[in-house]
Design a protein around this motif. Structure first.
Motif, PDB file in Angstrom:
ATOM      1  N   ALA A 282       0.825  -1.211   0.000  1.00  0.00           N
ATOM      2  CA  ALA A 282       0.000   0.000   0.000  1.00  0.00           C
ATOM      3  C   ALA A 282       0.858   1.259   0.000  1.00  0.00           C
ATOM      4  CB  ALA A 282      -0.920  -0.003   1.213  1.00  0.00           C
ATOM      5  N   GLN A 283       2.126   1.145   0.444  1.00  0.00           N
ATOM      6  CA  GLN A 283       3.018   2.304   0.515  1.00  0.00           C
ATOM      7  C   GLN A 283       3.995   2.379  -0.651  1.00  0.00           C
ATOM      8  OE1 GLN A 283       4.738   2.904   4.638  1.00  0.00           O
ATOM      9  NE2 GLN A 283       3.862   0.870   4.924  1.00  0.00           N
ATOM     10  N   ALA A 284       4.120   1.284  -1.398  1.00  0.00           N
ATOM     11  CA  ALA A 284       5.160   1.193  -2.421  1.00  0.00           C
ATOM     12  C   ALA A 284       4.742   1.828  -3.743  1.00  0.00           C
ATOM     13  CB  ALA A 284       5.533  -0.268  -2.650  1.00  0.00           C
ATOM     14  N   ASP A 285       5.727   2.294  -4.468  1.00  0.00           N
ATOM     15  CA  ASP A 285       5.521   2.764  -5.836  1.00  0.00           C
ATOM     16  C   ASP A 285       5.777   1.651  -6.842  1.00  0.00           C
ATOM     17  OD1 ASP A 285       5.079   5.754  -5.540  1.00  0.00           O
ATOM     18  OD2 ASP A 285       6.944   5.522  -4.434  1.00  0.00           O
ATOM     19  N   VAL A 286       6.752   0.776  -6.515  1.00  0.00           N
ATOM     20  CA  VAL A 286       7.116  -0.312  -7.428  1.00  0.00           C
ATOM     21  C   VAL A 286       7.364  -1.581  -6.623  1.00  0.00           C
ATOM     22  CG1 VAL A 286       8.722  -1.124  -9.207  1.00  0.00           C
ATOM     23  CG2 VAL A 286       8.224   1.322  -9.014  1.00  0.00           C
ATOM     24  N   LEU A 287       6.840  -2.696  -7.101  1.00  0.00           N
ATOM     25  CA  LEU A 287       7.137  -4.012  -6.552  1.00  0.00           C
ATOM     26  C   LEU A 287       8.111  -4.702  -7.493  1.00  0.00           C
ATOM     27  CD1 LEU A 287       6.677  -6.473  -4.673  1.00  0.00           C
ATOM     28  CD2 LEU A 287       4.745  -7.091  -6.153  1.00  0.00           C
ATOM     29  N   LEU A 288       9.217  -5.180  -6.947  1.00  0.00           N
ATOM     30  CA  LEU A 288      10.222  -5.910  -7.715  1.00  0.00           C
ATOM     31  C   LEU A 288      10.194  -7.365  -7.264  1.00  0.00           C
ATOM     32  CD1 LEU A 288      12.674  -5.682  -9.706  1.00  0.00           C
ATOM     33  CD2 LEU A 288      14.095  -5.272  -7.691  1.00  0.00           C
ATOM     34  N   SER A 289       9.964  -8.284  -8.207  1.00  0.00           N
ATOM     35  CA  SER A 289       9.859  -9.703  -7.844  1.00  0.00           C
ATOM     36  C   SER A 289      10.729 -10.549  -8.759  1.00  0.00           C
ATOM     37  CB  SER A 289       8.407 -10.180  -7.936  1.00  0.00           C
ATOM     38  OG  SER A 289       8.020 -10.315  -9.293  1.00  0.00           O
ATOM     39  N   SER A 290      11.029 -11.765  -8.283  1.00  0.00           N
ATOM     40  CA  SER A 290      11.771 -12.710  -9.130  1.00  0.00           C
ATOM     41  C   SER A 290      11.180 -14.116  -9.042  1.00  0.00           C
ATOM     42  CB  SER A 290      13.254 -12.739  -8.717  1.00  0.00           C
ATOM     43  OG  SER A 290      13.394 -13.162  -7.365  1.00  0.00           O
ATOM     44  N   PHE A 291       9.936 -14.216  -8.576  1.00  0.00           N
ATOM     45  CA  PHE A 291       9.245 -15.503  -8.563  1.00  0.00           C
ATOM     46  C   PHE A 291       8.777 -15.866  -9.969  1.00  0.00           C
ATOM     47  CE2 PHE A 291       8.287 -13.859  -4.229  1.00  0.00           C
ATOM     48  CZ  PHE A 291       8.905 -14.859  -3.499  1.00  0.00           C
ATOM     49  N   ARG A 292       8.672 -17.161 -10.229  1.00  0.00           N
ATOM     50  CA  ARG A 292       8.089 -17.594 -11.494  1.00  0.00           C
ATOM     51  C   ARG A 292       6.578 -17.316 -11.466  1.00  0.00           C
ATOM     52  NH1 ARG A 292      10.416 -23.588 -12.395  1.00  0.00           N
ATOM     53  NH2 ARG A 292      10.927 -23.549 -10.174  1.00  0.00           N
TER      54      ARG A 292
END
Length: 333
Positions: free
Chosen positions: A111-121
């Motif tokens: 809710a606070q983030a501008d960008v989510l960075l992920s590396s899950f398939r």
């Protein structure tokens, strides 16, 4: 009476502060191993406020593994030095996303983030409720940069840097590549994708979804080879006598006198009359350069390069054992 110098000329220039294009931007990362953390560190250097949520540390034999420095990110085990360097200045927290408490903390951060960075398939993202179709309606202003191995139907297949590099014909013989090309190229593409996401958000007011595939990063690095530019016998593939690696008296030299003015300077130093660029492709010129370099030390070649403006870099016979020892030494208690 002589004119006095202008005051601006007598003052030492004040260093300008480093621009921070992502100041005020909050990045939430769930990415493990190398590409995501390497991208996150770059984003931190651009001024972003970076938070990383990673799984709890696995239990060690006889108790916890906290004191060992091992965390829930596998990189902390296979390269503690890399893990430490890539997480400097990053707010790292251990949470279990498979628990209600972990999910609550995750969504507080989303809710606070501008960008989510992920590396899950993709399959793992769906199981965790972190696929874009689920997230976007909940957080319409949130952007997501998803690091996958490949895209499309191949995105759920397992892989690693070595397989993506091999897929793009960048593995020579049985030797491992000198570095993790796909991972580090993917990190650059992921940090670029975050910048793209912020530009798109400024245009539309909405978050966006961008994929980064490590296979695509390796493919991008392989383009000069695919174009034929570095194939054996080409100017960049050993055909140009001024663009090769040669043995010298106490090591090796990477010579890069490619452009005509550099090649001409090299020929002048060797006492070879300049007859144009075509002479650099001749076997006799290759032999002349090899003989010249073989008769000089690294120090002498470096001095000649400085004096005559010739691009080169000297190396030991093999720097790898020294580098490995230094890396091990840095991780000793």
């Amino acid at each position: 009476m002589a004119d006095s110098p202008h005051p601006a000329m007598t003052q030492t220039a004040t260093p300008q502060p480093k621009p921070l294009p992502l100041k005020g931007v909050r990045i939430l990362s769930l990415s493990l191993n190398l590409p995501g953390p390497a991208a996150l560190q770059r984003l931190h250097h651009m001024g972003a406020n970076c938070v990383k949520l990673e799984p709890p540390a696995p239990p060690a034999s006889g108790g916890t593994s906290v004191e060992s420095g091992i965390t829930g990110d596998p990189m902390s085990l296979y390269s503690p030095c890399a893990y430490r360097l890539l997480h400097e200045g990053i707010d790292v927290r251990a949470i279990n996303l498979k628990t209600e408490a972990g999910q609550a903390e995750l969504h507080t951060e989303l809710a606070q983030a501008d960008v989510l960075l992920s590396s899950f398939r993709p399959g793992a993202l769906r199981k965790l409720g972190l696929d874009w179709a689920t997230l976007h309606p909940l957080y319409p202003k949130l952007s997501m940069v998803a690091i996958f191995g490949s895209t499309g139907v191949l995105a759920d297949l397992p892989g690693h840097d070595l397989t993506y590099v091999a897929e793009n014909d960048l593995v020579t013989g049985l030797d491992l590549p000198a570095t993790l090309y796909a991972d580090m190229g993917g990190a650059l593409m992921a940090s670029e994708a975050v910048l793209q996401a912020m530009l798109l958000k400024a245009q539309t007011g909405q978050g966006s979804f961008l994929e980064v595939a490590l296979a695509d990063a390796a493919a991008h690095l392989a383009l000069p080879r695919n174009w034929g530019a570095t194939l054996p016998g080409t100017l960049l593939g050993g055909g140009h006598a001024g663009y090769r690696v040669y043995p010298c008296l106490d090591g090796r030299v990477a010579l890069a006198a490619l452009e005509p003015h550099f090649a001409q300077s090299l020929c002048s130093v060797m006492g070879l009359a300049w007859r144009g660029l075509d002479m650099m492709l001749e076997a006799d010129t290759h032999q002349t350069v090899a003989n010249f370099v073989a008769g000089h030390t690294r120090q002498a070649l470096e001095a000649l390069a400085r004096e005559h403006d010739i691009p080169l870099h000297t190396l030991c016979q093999s720097e790898l054992p020294t580098l490995i020892f230094k890396g091990l030494e840095a991780n000793l208690p």
